[in-house]
Scaffold this motif. Structure first.
Motif, PDB file in Angstrom:
ATOM      1  N   HIS A  84       0.850  -1.207   0.000  1.00  0.00           N
ATOM      2  CA  HIS A  84       0.000   0.000   0.000  1.00  0.00           C
ATOM      3  C   HIS A  84       0.882   1.252   0.000  1.00  0.00           C
ATOM      4  CE1 HIS A  84      -3.838   2.129   1.377  1.00  0.00           C
ATOM      5  NE2 HIS A  84      -2.905   3.068   1.442  1.00  0.00           N
ATOM      6  N   HIS A  86       1.230   5.455  -2.004  1.00  0.00           N
ATOM      7  CA  HIS A  86       0.735   6.473  -2.940  1.00  0.00           C
ATOM      8  C   HIS A  86       1.954   7.171  -3.547  1.00  0.00           C
ATOM      9  CE1 HIS A  86      -3.422   6.570  -1.016  1.00  0.00           C
ATOM     10  NE2 HIS A  86      -2.699   6.028  -0.043  1.00  0.00           N
ATOM     11  N   HIS A 239      -9.194   2.132   1.017  1.00  0.00           N
ATOM     12  CA  HIS A 239      -8.913   2.300   2.444  1.00  0.00           C
ATOM     13  C   HIS A 239     -10.110   1.827   3.255  1.00  0.00           C
ATOM     14  CE1 HIS A 239      -6.207   5.178   0.445  1.00  0.00           C
ATOM     15  NE2 HIS A 239      -5.407   4.974   1.476  1.00  0.00           N
ATOM     16  N   HIS A 278      -5.085  -0.369   6.021  1.00  0.00           N
ATOM     17  CA  HIS A 278      -5.238  -0.017   7.443  1.00  0.00           C
ATOM     18  C   HIS A 278      -6.107  -0.990   8.242  1.00  0.00           C
ATOM     19  CE1 HIS A 278      -3.041   3.495   6.321  1.00  0.00           C
ATOM     20  NE2 HIS A 278      -3.960   3.789   5.417  1.00  0.00           N
ATOM     21  N   ASP A 331       2.479   3.202   2.934  1.00  0.00           N
ATOM     22  CA  ASP A 331       1.480   4.276   2.863  1.00  0.00           C
ATOM     23  C   ASP A 331       2.094   5.670   2.799  1.00  0.00           C
ATOM     24  OD1 ASP A 331      -1.108   5.291   2.630  1.00  0.00           O
ATOM     25  OD2 ASP A 331      -1.286   5.602   4.803  1.00  0.00           O
TER      26      ASP A 331
HETATM   27 ZN    ZN Z   1      -3.215   5.072   1.745  1.00  0.00          ZN
END
Ligand code: ZN
Ligand code: GUN
Length: 460
Positions: A84, A86, A239, A278, A331
Motif C-alpha cells: 500500500h 501512494h 482504504h 489499514h 502508505d
Molecule cells: Zn493510503
C-alpha cells in the motif's frame, strides 16, 4: 568482482553467491518455515530462479563462462513487497500536525492536483522508482491520482525496470476539490482504457482504486464492481476503517449499510484480490468476512503512528482459527518512509504497544511472502525458490560501523534479522535485482540505478 549489469549480456544466466534467507510458509500458522543458507548459490535463468542451495552442493551447475557475483558480509533476501503506497504523495511526505481527514484536504489533495501536468507525473514516477529500488522494494500496490496520465507515467517507468507492479487510477466523484473529481461513468471509462493498455502487459497488473467510501458515491462503487466483474485477475485497492472520524462519516453517508466494510461488499468489492489499507478499527465480523472472502489487509504502521490513527491488531488479524491475509504497506505520504525495513521496525513497536511480540521471522514474512500472499502473487514472487521470479534484495551487514559491530555479535539468523529490521537504514541496501537483472547497485560508479534519473537539475 565483475558487475553483471548493465552492459552487453552474452547469456541470460546469472549466478549470485552469499548468505541467503527466505520464508517458505506463514510463520503465524506453522513453525520451521525459514530457509537459511550460510553460503548459498542462486542460479537465475531467463529472469527466474533456476536453483537455490548451498554453494558447495550446487557450484557444479554454474554454466561455463558465467561469472559469480559474490556478496560477502551480506544477506540475500527476496525483493521486499509494499502492499500500500501512494506515489504522488512523495511531494508532501512529512507534512505536519493533522489527522487523516484534515491532512487529506490540507496537504494531499493539493499535491495530487499537480498531476494534471504530465511532466510532473513523469518526474515523480522516476523519483519513486529510484527511491523504492534503492530501498530493496521490487513490488508494490500503488495508488496513482485521478488523472489517467499519472497511471501512464507510473507503468511506463515500471516497464523500464521490468518490475512487477500493481497500480491504478484513483476514483473520486465527491468530497474533494472539483479538479480532482471524475464521475462514475468517466472513472469507469478511463479505468477500462487503462486496463486494456496495461493489465497483464509484461509484469504490470491493474488495480481498480476507489480512494475510500467518503470520496465515492454508490454509483461509483458499483461501477468499480462492474470493472472487476468484466476483467480477469484485476485487483481492488481502497482504504478501510483507518480512523474513528472517518468511520462515523461513512456511516452518515451510507446510513443503510451494516458497516464500513459492508459499503464495499454491497458493490461487489470484497473478494480474493481486494486489498484494504489499514483496517485498524474493524470488528471481529469484518475479520471473518475478510477471511471468508480471501480479502487482504495492508498494515501501515509508520502511517498509523504519524497520523495518530491507531494500533492495528495484527495478532487478531492472523489468528490461526480464521487467518486474514496481511501484508505490509508504507502508505507514503502518510507513512514516513519508503523503506520496508523501517516499516518492520514500526510494526514491531505497534505490536509491542498492544502487548504482543512480532518476531523477526514473522516480520520478514510480512515484508516478503506474506505480502505476496496478500497480493495473490505467492506462486511467483516473495521467495527464493526454484521457478520464482528473480527479484532480490541484498543487505550489507556492515553498512555502518555500528551495524558491522552489532551484526558481528549476532548469535543466529533470527538475531540478525531482528537487528536489521530494528536499525532499518537505507545504507543497508547494497543491491536490488529485478527479474534477474541488477537494477540498483550502491557501488556502481556515477549512478547506482540502471536507468539514471534525468540530471537536468529540475527535480520534482
Ligand atoms: Zn493510503
Ligand atoms: N484515506 C483516503 N485517502 C487516503 C490517503 O491518501 N492516505 C491515507 N493514509 N488514507 C487515506
Amino acid at each position: 568482482m565483475p558487475d553483471l549489469a548493465p552492459g552487453p549480456v552474452e547469456s541470460s544466466c546469472r549466478a549470485l553467491r552469499g548468505r541467503a534467507a527466505s520464508l517458505s510458509g506463514n510463520p503465524f500458522l506453522v513453525e520451521g518455515c525459514l530457509d537459511h543458507v550460510e553460503d548459498a548459490l542462486i542460479l537465475i535463468e531467463d529472469g527466474r530462479i533456476a536453483s537455490f542451495g548451498p554453494y558447495s552442493d550446487t557450484a557444479d551447475r554454474i554454466p561455463p563462462g558465467v561469472s559469480v557475483r559474490h556478496y560477502e558480509n551480506a544477506l540475500i533476501l527476496p525483493g521486499l513487497i509494499d502492499t500500500h503506497v501512494h506515489y504522488p504523495q512523495l511531494q508532501m511526505i512529512a507534512s505536519y500536525g493533522e489527522q487523516l481527514l484534515t491532512w487529506l484536504s490540507k496537504y494531499t489533495f493539493p499535491a495530487e492536483l499537480e498531476f494534471a501536468d504530465q511532466t510532473h507525473a513523469e518526474r515523480v514516477a522516476k523519483l519513486f522508482f529510484r527511491e523504492i529500488l534503492g530501498a530493496g522494494t521490487t513490488t508494490a500496490a500503488v495508488y496513482c491520482t485521478v488523472h489517467p496520465g499519472s497511471v501512464e507515467a507510473f507503468f511506463a517507468e515500471s516497464q523500464r525496470f521490468n518490475t512487477r507492479m500493481i497500480a491504478g487510477k484513483v476514483l473520486m466523484d465527491r468530497n474533494a476539490p472539483a479538479a480532482l473529481l471524475d464521475t462514475a461513468q468517466r472513472g469507469y471509462d478511463e479505468s477500462k482504457a487503462l486496463i486494456a493498455r496495461w493489465h497483464g502487459r509484461g509484469r504490470q497488473l491493474y488495480a481498480v482504486t476507489p480512494r475510500f467510501a467518503p470520496s465515492c458515491t454508490s454509483a461509483q462503487l458499483d461501477a468499480a464492481g462492474a470493472l472487476l466483474r468484466e476483467h480477469d485477475g484485476l485487483f481492488l485497492q481502497t482504504h478501510l476503517c483507518e480512523t474513528t472520524d472517518e468511520i462515523a462519516w461513512v456511516m452518515d453517508l451510507f446510513p443503510d449499510r451494516a458497516s464500513y466494510l459492508d459499503v464495499y461488499a454491497r458493490s461487489g468489492l470484497v473478494g480474493p484480490r481486494s486489498i484494504f489499507g489499514h483496517a485498524i478499527h474493524v470488528s471481529e465480523d469484518d475479520f471473518c468476512t475478510c477471511h471468508a472472502t480471501g480479502a487482504a489487509i495492508a498494515h501501515c504502521p509508520t502511517s498509523n503512528g504519524f497520523l495518530g490513527s491507531g494500533l492495528f491488531r495484527m495478532f487478531d488479524a492472523l489468528d490461526p482459527r480464521r487467518p486474514v491475509r496481511v501484508g505490509l504497506g508504507t502508505d507514503v505520504g502518510a507513512g514516513t518512509s519508503l523503506l520496508l525495513l523501517k516499516t518492520l521496525g514500526d510494526a514491531y513497536k505497534v505490536a509491542a504497544l498492544r502487548g504482543t511480540k512480532l518476531d523477526a521471522q514473522r516480520a520478514f514474512w510480512l515484508a516478503t511472502l506474506g505480502g505476496a500472499e496478500a497480493l495473490r502473487l505467492d506462486d511467483r514472487i516473495g521467495r527464493i525458490a526454484d521457478g520464482f521470479e528473480a527479484d532480490l534484495c541484498i543487505l550489507d551487514l556492515a553498512a555502518t560501523p555500528l551495524l558491522g559491530f552489532r551484526t558481528g555479535s549476532c548469535r543466529d539468523i533470527d538475531d540478525l534479522l531482528f537487528v536489521l529490521m530494528t536499525l532499518g537504514d537505507h545504507r543497508m541496501v547494497r543491491a536490488t535485482w529485478v527479474a534477474g537483472e541488477c537494477v540498483y547497485d550502491r557501488g556502481r560508479p556515477n549512478d547506482p540505478l540502471r536507468y539514471p534519473f534525468p540530471s537536468d537539475g529540475a527535480q520534482p
